[in-house]
Design a protein around this motif. Structure first.
Motif: not given
Length: 216
Positions: A158-165, A132-138
């Protein structure tokens, strides 16, 4: 065809030497008779595959490695990419022609209708978390890129932030090991202000793997 015509003319009583001269057939070709049981039937396919580390593995094991690779989510490789995988990851000395033959014999080619029937696995929409927001799922994963000049694959982690891609960080190396993953995440921790707890997921197998991390 010429041999048959020549033989028919000879049977009619025409001089053999004259017939062979007119038909442009050498005497050795006319008199040649293949010996029964000595005809070449071609090479038999090998049942094993050699490894760079020494020794051989049965082709059945090679096919199982291919099936395991193709059963992974997002993997839809043809025989060329499978060849690079077998060389780089499994240390096989194998050429694309043999990989094609093994995949074709086991209905593993992309172009074959009804191929690649594996066990049921979760769909992508069931695997991807819903933050539901950034930096909670990678998410982090390793992909292969072919380097033409070296004629081999490099690896991209590569490591991606799922919320913001957002691409948090990535590294490119010929071989990525466990210590490289640790170094990459250490760099992310130094660059970003992260929450006390977050989830990190890697694309490992048909169900994936999710781990909760805490900075406290």
């Amino acid at each position: 065809m010429r041999l048959a015509v020549a033989q028919r003319c000879i049977n009619l009583g025409i001089t053999k030497s004259l017939v062979l001269k007119i038909c442009e057939i050498s005497r050795s070709s006319f008199y040649y008779k293949p010996k029964l049981g000595t005809q070449q039937v071609g090479r038999f396919f090998s049942t094993t595959t050699k490894k760079t580390t020494g020794g051989y593995d049965d082709n059945e094991l090679v096919v199982e490695y291919i099936k395991t690779l193709l059963a992974e989510p997002f993997v839809d490789y043809g025989y060329l990419k499978v060849t690079f995988f077998l060389r780089d990851e499994k240390n096989y000395i194998i050429n694309p022609k043999k990989v094609y033959r093994l995949m074709h014999a086991n209905s593993l080619l992309c172009t074959e209708k009804g191929s690649r029937e594996f066990t049921k696995r979760q769909w992508v929409k069931e695997l991807v978390p819903k933050p539901i927001k950034e930096f909670t799922y990678f998410e982090f994963d390793i992909k292969y890129i072919y380097v033409q000049g070296k004629k081999t694959n490099a690896q991209v982690l590569t490591v991606i932030d799922v919320f913001s891609r957002w691409n948090m960080e990535h590294i490119i190396k010929w071989n990525i090991r466990q210590e490289d993953v640790i170094i990459l995440f250490d760099k992310i921790f130094e660059t970003y202000e992260l929450p006390d707890t977050f989830y990190v997921r890697n694309d490992n197998g048909s169900n994936g793997r999710r781990t909760a991390l805490s900075l406290t």
